[in-house]
Design a protein around this motif. Structure first.
Motif, short mmCIF file in Angstrom:
data_model
loop_
_atom_site.label_atom_id
_atom_site.label_comp_id
_atom_site.label_asym_id
_atom_site.label_seq_id
_atom_site.Cartn_x
_atom_site.Cartn_y
_atom_site.Cartn_z
N THR A 177 -8.73 15.30 0.40
CA THR A 177 -7.30 15.51 0.19
C THR A 177 -7.05 16.49 -0.95
O THR A 177 -5.96 17.03 -1.07
CB THR A 177 -6.60 14.19 -0.12
N SER B 279 -3.07 8.81 5.81
CA SER B 279 -2.53 7.57 5.25
C SER B 279 -2.04 7.82 3.84
O SER B 279 -0.92 7.55 3.51
CB SER B 279 -3.59 6.49 5.26
N ASP B 280 -2.91 8.38 3.00
CA ASP B 280 -2.40 8.90 1.74
C ASP B 280 -3.51 9.54 0.94
O ASP B 280 -4.67 9.52 1.31
CB ASP B 280 -1.71 7.84 0.92
N TYR B 281 -3.10 10.11 -0.16
CA TYR B 281 -4.06 10.85 -0.94
C TYR B 281 -5.13 9.95 -1.55
O TYR B 281 -6.27 10.32 -1.67
CB TYR B 281 -3.36 11.62 -2.05
N LEU C 2 -0.39 12.67 -8.77
CA LEU C 2 -1.64 13.36 -8.48
C LEU C 2 -1.57 14.84 -8.85
O LEU C 2 -2.43 15.35 -9.56
CB LEU C 2 -1.97 13.19 -7.00
N SER D 262 0.76 4.06 -2.80
CA SER D 262 0.37 5.44 -2.55
C SER D 262 1.50 6.39 -2.89
O SER D 262 1.26 7.49 -3.37
CB SER D 262 -0.07 5.61 -1.10
N LEU E 74 -9.85 10.97 -2.68
CA LEU E 74 -10.70 11.54 -1.64
C LEU E 74 -10.77 13.04 -1.82
O LEU E 74 -9.73 13.69 -1.95
CB LEU E 74 -10.11 11.23 -0.25
N GLU F 279 -6.11 6.70 -0.79
CA GLU F 279 -6.10 5.49 0.02
C GLU F 279 -7.13 4.49 -0.49
O GLU F 279 -6.90 3.30 -0.44
CB GLU F 279 -6.39 5.89 1.47
N ARG G 97 1.24 6.98 -6.52
CA ARG G 97 0.12 7.85 -6.91
C ARG G 97 0.36 9.29 -6.52
O ARG G 97 -0.02 10.21 -7.24
CB ARG G 97 -1.16 7.37 -6.21
N LYS G 98 0.98 9.45 -5.38
CA LYS G 98 1.11 10.78 -4.82
C LYS G 98 1.81 11.73 -5.80
O LYS G 98 1.35 12.85 -6.03
CB LYS G 98 1.91 10.69 -3.52
N GLU H 57 0.83 -1.20 0.00
CA GLU H 57 0.00 0.00 0.00
C GLU H 57 0.86 1.24 0.00
O GLU H 57 0.56 2.22 -0.68
CB GLU H 57 -0.91 0.00 1.24
#
Lengths: 129, 668
Positions: A59, B96-98, A26, A19, A56, B100, A22-23, A15
């Motif tokens: 975020t 946790s992260d963008y 983004l 992430s 989300l 998740e 992806r970060k 995970e």
């Protein structure tokens, strides 16, 4: 108990890596959406969703705020019929430069990753054949 | 999500003004929304421009609400709010992260929108538990002083309250560990990794919500812990009333302080170390999910019931006063059916609520600590103060008759007495009545009325002033110190030895047994004769000196305090202290006797016996206390002047035998 912890650890690693991957992308995605045309957060979310990249909303707002504070984005208020006024974001001059740099980096990266993974995949397929 | 939907037939719907939109929303949904925004606010407060972010999110929520309402739905329900919250994400999801939930979202983006709320946080917690277990941090997210305990608890996966308790219990050596950890560890935002935690319950509180939180934690009724806290206190009160308490109160400092004060301390400590459950998530952790939802439901049904009553009385009242637009909707079937909704002035904007509710976490940690510290001090002082007040009042009531003669020692009848009773009444009764009304109003959940508090404080301060006046008047009675001396005629003694013996008081006398507090130079209270016409003081000082001729000399120096010299001198003449000589036996009366009207003015008698060279004196053991007494200042001064003239030298006491002490001036 130990097994459980180990399981958790491996899961976490996947995970975490996911992430991390992806970060970085983004911001680039969001900037490219805004670059195309002025957009308000709802648009951005929808476009991301349509592209299969779910994020989300909670975020997105801090990220936009940070980019705005960094002088990369700017916004104007637009009245909306379906609710409160919306913030429409657009790139600033600095943002344009920033975007171009990101684009270059992404192309480089994508190409590299592409060639790397494809050659691996093909060799894999070849082996299996 | 809703449990036992068929049991709920009515839901209260309120209109809120949310970011300029008038939104009809179920009250439970509103509650969830409020908590959610509160948690966002707390989360983003650390970030630059946090308010703006929260405002943006609010706008977004308002827009989503608007979209939903446009689609022909009557009001926003719990599910609507929850699905919106799921799509925006909770603060614990952000760290946790963008992205998740990308994976989960892609797999089941359209199929199951409802399960997210219960499923996602659990996997999230497990994930967090795995990721941050390895390293020890200070928890910047949940801290009282430095977040050390909370960080440790996170590391060991326990409730921080237990670690804090440990640190409080073993304060002595863990204190340094705490400081060291505070310095070493780096702060980090940690999300709680235990599903059930002890919180203070803000919805079920009497003082700090500690008992309510304990009750929620152990799933018992909240009166049980309350009773446990109160029982020893009540027992103690009863105990105080039934047993003659005065000497207990004064002798041992505090009336079984050990139990009561420790309970108070325990409560205060718990108050300090247990955080209050603010957000929905914390309330869920406090009660467990089902209980929490049930409690909300009970509250809602209560409100519905009360609003029914209100609507009955409403005709006469002007409707504009009502800020909420309450109507009852049939939940199971009636969602689609039309429900008459009047246009009402909407509630004040939600943002106003929030700033008031969530401001505490925005304070800096240092200030917060200070506030908590002050709180602890304040409430412990108040608590101790009240306990003392109640104890003293009970003691006064019970022992009023015993104390009345004591009163006359200091206070003249008439003006001063009325001052005394006014002051006592104001000082004791006002706070007690005030606290009792406060508790009752609190229990009745009545609105606080500051006027009561102001009046009570003013009355109490008046009481304080009156007692100050009284105190000044009493102190005035001790402003002048006077002494006078007389020589007692002693017949020549043939033998070389003189015996000094105590002459016991012949009558009955009532005794004041109470010792007296520090700060006064009164060792013992005087005694009262049975007919209550004279006071007996045992403040008799005995000095042995050297005679400058071949005879025994005895001098008696009387000393007294008074408002002025004239009255002091007049009082001294009323002293009765007659030394009797029988050959070589000198009898000193046990008590100094004065008329009762004099009251207590620090009367004392100093007997000085001068022993000629070559002769000795033997003193009864009973007089030892007299020998050890120290004469008052005015007498010491007099003796000093005298001894300067006559080469007075104090005599060493050599103790011989059990009954008699022998003094001799030969050795000098």
């Amino acid at each position: 108990m130990i097994i459980f912890v180990l399981l958790n650890d491996t899961e976490m690693n996947i995970e975490n890596t996911q992430s991390q991957m992806r970060k970085g992308v983004l911001e680039y995605c969001i900037l490219s959406i805004i670059k195309r045309s002025e957009a308000y957060p709802g648009d951005i979310i929808d476009e991301m969703k349509d592209a299969g990249l779910q994020l989300l909303e909670g975020t997105l707002y801090p990220l936009l705020n940070r980019l705005k504070n960094a002088g990369i984005l700017s916004y104007r208020w637009v009245e909306s019929t379906s609710g409160p006024p919306r913030k429409y974001f657009h790139l600033t001059k600095k943002g344009d430069e920033f975007y171009i740099l990101l684009q270059a980096t992404w192309n480089e990266l994508a190409m590299g990753v592409e060639t790397l993974t494809r050659s691996r995949g093909e060799s894999h397929e070849n082996q299996s054949e | 999500m809703k449990i036992n939907q068929n049991r709920i037939h009515m839901k209260k719907v309120i209109n809120i003004n949310f970011q300029g939109q008038v939104i009809a929303i179920e009250e439970t949904a509103y509650e969830i929304l409020k908590q959610y925004i509160g948690s966002l606010k707390a989360y983003f407060s650390r970030e630059e421009g946090g308010d703006e972010i929260v405002n943006d999110i609010e706008c977004r929520i308002a827009e989503l609400f608007g979209n939903r309402l446009k689609h022909g739905i009557n009001c926003i329900t719990d599910e609507d709010v929850k699905s919106i919250i799921d799509s925006i994400g909770r603060p614990q999801d952000f760290d946790s992260d963008y992205e998740e939930t990308v994976q989960a979202g892609q797999e089941s983006s359209s199929s199951q929108p409802g399960t997210g709320s219960s499923g996602a946080p659990k996997s999230d917690e497990a994930w967090l538990a795995g990721s941050e277990r390895q390293s020890l941090h200070r928890n910047a997210n949940d801290r009282i002083i430095g977040g050390v305990c909370s960080g440790l608890a996170h590391y060991f996966k326990t409730d921080p309250v237990w670690i804090r308790l440990l640190f409080v219990l073993f304060f002595g050596f863990l204190f340094w560990i705490y400081i060291v950890l505070w310095i070493i560890l780096k702060p980090k935002m940690l999300e709680s990794n235990v599903s059930k935690r002890l919180y203070r319950n803000p919805n079920d509180r009497f003082i700090g919500g500690v008992c309510g939180g304990i009750a929620a934690y152990f799933r018992i009724d909240s009166w049980i812990p309350r009773l446990l806290f109160l029982v020893p206190l009540l027992l103690n009160m009863i105990g105080m009333i039934s047993i003659f308490p005065l000497n207990r109160i004064f002798d041992k400092v505090g009336f079984n302080w050990n139990i009561n004060s420790s309970l108070v301390v325990v409560y205060v400590v718990l108050w300090a170390i247990i955080p209050v459950a603010k957000t929905v998530k914390q309330k869920l952790e406090m009660m467990g999910e089902e209980d929490y939802i049930r409690s909300i439901r009970e509250k809602v049904t209560d409100n519905v019931a009360s609003s029914k009553n209100r609507t009955a009385n409403e005709e006469s009242l002007s409707q504009s006063k009502e800020k909420e637009n309450v109507y009852h909707a049939e939940v199971p079937g009636g969602r689609g059916s039309t429900t008459g909704m009047e246009e009402m002035p909407p509630e004040p904007p939600l943002s106003e609520h929030r700033t008031a509710a969530v401001s505490p976490p925005e304070r800096s940690g240092c200030l917060n600590t200070l506030v908590i510290f002050l709180k602890i001090i304040f409430f412990s002082v108040i608590g101790i103060f009240l306990l003392v007040l109640v104890g003293l009042l009970v003691a006064l009531l019970v022992t009023g008759t015993h104390l009345s003669p004591l009163k006359s020692l200091f206070i003249d009848p008439g003006y001063e007495t009325s001052l005394l009773f006014t002051a006592l009444g104001l000082l004791f009764l006002v706070p007690i009545i005030g606290v009792v009304t406060w508790i009752i109003r609190r229990a009745m959940k009545a609105k606080s009325r500051p006027a009561i508090g102001i009046v009570a404080s003013v009355l109490w301060i008046v009481g304080l002033v009156i007692s100050g006046v009284l105190g000044a008047r009493i102190a005035d009675k001790f402003s002048v110190e006077s002494s006078s001396e007389r020589a007692v005629v002693v017949m020549p003694v043939n033998s070389t030895k003189m015996y000094v013996e105590m002459l016991p008081y012949g009558e009955d006398y009532a005794e004041f047994k109470s010792g007296y507090g520090p700060g006064t130079n009164i060792d013992e209270l005087p005694y009262l004769t049975i007919n209550e016409d004279s006071l007996l003081f045992d403040k008799i000082n005995l000095l042995i000196g050297k005679s400058n001729d071949s005879l025994f000399h005895v001098r008696v120096i009387s000393a007294i305090h008074g408002t002025d010299l004239r009255s002091a001198k007049a009082d001294i003449t009323q002293f009765s202290y007659e030394i009797v000589q029988k050959d070589s036996l000198l009898l000193l009366p046990e008590f100094l006797s004065v008329p009762v009207q004099q009251g207590f003015r620090n009367q004392s008698i100093t007997v000085e016996i001068s022993v000629p060279a070559g002769k000795t004196i033997e003193m009864s053991e009973a007089l030892r206390d007299y020998k050890d007494n120290r004469p008052p200042a005015v007498v010491r001064k007099r003796i000093k002047n005298y001894s300067r003239n006559t080469n007075y030298l104090p005599v060493d006491i050599s103790e011989e035998g059990e009954v008699f002490m022998t003094f001799s001036t030969d050795s000098i």
